[in-house]
Design a protein around this motif. Structure first.
Motif, mmCIF file in Angstrom:
data_model
loop_
_atom_site.group_PDB
_atom_site.id
_atom_site.type_symbol
_atom_site.label_atom_id
_atom_site.label_comp_id
_atom_site.label_asym_id
_atom_site.label_seq_id
_atom_site.Cartn_x
_atom_site.Cartn_y
_atom_site.Cartn_z
ATOM 1 N N ASN A 77 7.370 14.414 0.958
ATOM 2 C CA ASN A 77 7.967 13.083 1.008
ATOM 3 C C ASN A 77 7.561 12.197 -0.169
ATOM 4 O O ASN A 77 6.649 12.498 -0.924
ATOM 5 N N SER A 78 8.221 11.054 -0.221
ATOM 6 C CA SER A 78 7.924 10.043 -1.230
ATOM 7 C C SER A 78 6.760 9.159 -0.787
ATOM 8 O O SER A 78 6.321 9.190 0.368
ATOM 9 N N LEU A 79 6.272 8.365 -1.729
ATOM 10 C CA LEU A 79 5.239 7.376 -1.450
ATOM 11 C C LEU A 79 5.766 6.377 -0.414
ATOM 12 O O LEU A 79 6.877 5.852 -0.550
ATOM 13 N N GLY A 80 4.974 6.115 0.623
ATOM 14 C CA GLY A 80 5.349 5.111 1.609
ATOM 15 C C GLY A 80 6.276 5.584 2.705
ATOM 16 O O GLY A 80 6.763 4.767 3.493
ATOM 17 N N THR A 81 6.547 6.898 2.787
ATOM 18 C CA THR A 81 7.379 7.434 3.871
ATOM 19 C C THR A 81 6.640 8.575 4.555
ATOM 20 O O THR A 81 5.665 9.121 4.035
ATOM 21 N N ASP A 82 7.142 8.958 5.732
ATOM 22 C CA ASP A 82 6.599 10.115 6.420
ATOM 23 C C ASP A 82 7.685 11.171 6.549
ATOM 24 O O ASP A 82 8.769 11.043 5.965
ATOM 25 N N VAL A 113 5.976 -0.492 5.584
ATOM 26 C CA VAL A 113 4.868 -1.429 5.791
ATOM 27 C C VAL A 113 3.887 -0.937 6.851
ATOM 28 O O VAL A 113 2.749 -1.421 6.917
ATOM 29 N N ARG A 114 4.295 0.049 7.667
ATOM 30 C CA ARG A 114 3.395 0.582 8.694
ATOM 31 C C ARG A 114 2.573 1.770 8.215
ATOM 32 O O ARG A 114 1.746 2.299 8.961
ATOM 33 N N GLN A 115 2.797 2.212 6.976
ATOM 34 C CA GLN A 115 1.907 3.240 6.421
ATOM 35 C C GLN A 115 0.536 2.601 6.162
ATOM 36 O O GLN A 115 0.438 1.406 5.858
ATOM 37 N N PRO A 116 -0.530 3.385 6.255
ATOM 38 C CA PRO A 116 -1.860 2.821 5.963
ATOM 39 C C PRO A 116 -1.951 2.353 4.508
ATOM 40 O O PRO A 116 -1.586 3.090 3.589
ATOM 41 N N ALA A 117 -2.429 1.137 4.306
ATOM 42 C CA ALA A 117 -2.556 0.607 2.944
ATOM 43 C C ALA A 117 -3.465 1.493 2.094
ATOM 44 O O ALA A 117 -3.202 1.714 0.903
ATOM 45 N N GLU A 118 -4.529 2.024 2.707
ATOM 46 C CA GLU A 118 -5.454 2.887 1.965
ATOM 47 C C GLU A 118 -4.751 4.149 1.468
ATOM 48 O O GLU A 118 -4.977 4.602 0.341
#
Length: 262
Positions: free
Chosen positions: A28-33, A172-177
């Protein structure tokens, strides 16, 4: 729900299709699952083994402290495939997933017989840009960047749909870390030289309205590999598998047929 225990990391993955079929692995891409591929999978050929996973710090995969290196993310994919006893896969990577695909193909040709580099590059952006994004997320969370990210991810018409809001929520619900960790991995990656040494069937897919990895970047990257193919999906941004799943599936299916994976 399946979890692969890799020792220092527990990876969430899913297998669809024929468990005995030829493997197709999606990154996947950055920021997706792994839900990124939900609309495409039902449109792909039956009889294949479709493997999806959440990369480190995303979705239901374990979160580890940032920053990450691209080598770490490539090794995660490698270890997952070894854990599942998967070889000779068609590897489909979008954005950072496409970088993982390049790194894995360079490192383990026994794992990857063909690859799709979707909305990605051998190098994406500049370190200073990624440093600014990481600082913004550290200060205000992913929400601080969400609107600008959405403009790069999706075409203007799609941003007016109800479905758009679900994708914003996913981001926005992905972990910021995890987001910061993977951003650091992208920042430190330049695959122009190793990718130019690859010799395997490769398809590049770009979205005409992609503000993150423009079509020229995708074409430049796949052109490093002799004999590669390129396809532009119009009316789509950074995630054409979301905006134009039918065309994406058609192009991917044709590539599978071309390389004898079906």
């Amino acid at each position: 729900m399946r979890i692969a225990d890799l020792g220092d990391l527990k990876v969430h993955y899913r297998i669809d299709g024929n468990p005995d079929g030829r493997p197709v692995v999606f990154a996947n891409s950055l920021g997706t699952d792994l839900r990124l591929w939900d609309q495409v999978l039902p449109l792909l050929p039956q009889g294949l083994k479709y493997i999806r996973y959440d990369k480190r710090g995303h979705g239901l995969t374990e979160l580890t402290p940032a920053p990450y290196s691209m080598g770490t993310l490539v090794r995660d994919a490698e270890r997952l495939m070894d854990h599942l006893a998967v070889k000779d896969a068609l590897f489909v990577g979008l954005s950072i997933g496409g970088m993982i695909a390049q790194g894995l193909a360079v490192k383990r040709m026994d794992l990857v017989r063909a690859m799709v580099l979707s909305n990605t590059g051998a190098r994406i952006g500049q370190p200073a840009m990624w440093d600014d994004r990481i600082a913004a997320v550290r200060a205000g969370g992913i929400e601080a960047l969400a609107d600008s990210i959405m403009e790069r991810w999706f075409s203007a018409p799609f941003r007016k749909t109800d479905q758009f809001h679900a994708w914003r929520n996913m981001l926005v619900r992905q972990p910021a870390e995890g987001y910061m960790g993977c951003s650091a991995a992208i920042s430190g990656t330049d695959f122009y030289t190793p990718t130019s040494g690859l010799r395997l069937p490769t398809l590049g897919i770009a979205g005409s309205d992609d503000g993150s990895t423009p079509p020229d970047l995708v074409r430049e990257t796949v052109d490093l590999i002799p004999g590669s193919q390129f396809h532009l999906i119009r009316k789509a941004g950074h995630l054409p598998c979301v905006e134009q799943p039918e065309e994406y599936a058609t192009v991917l299916t044709r590539f599978m047929q071309d390389v004898g994976h079906v």
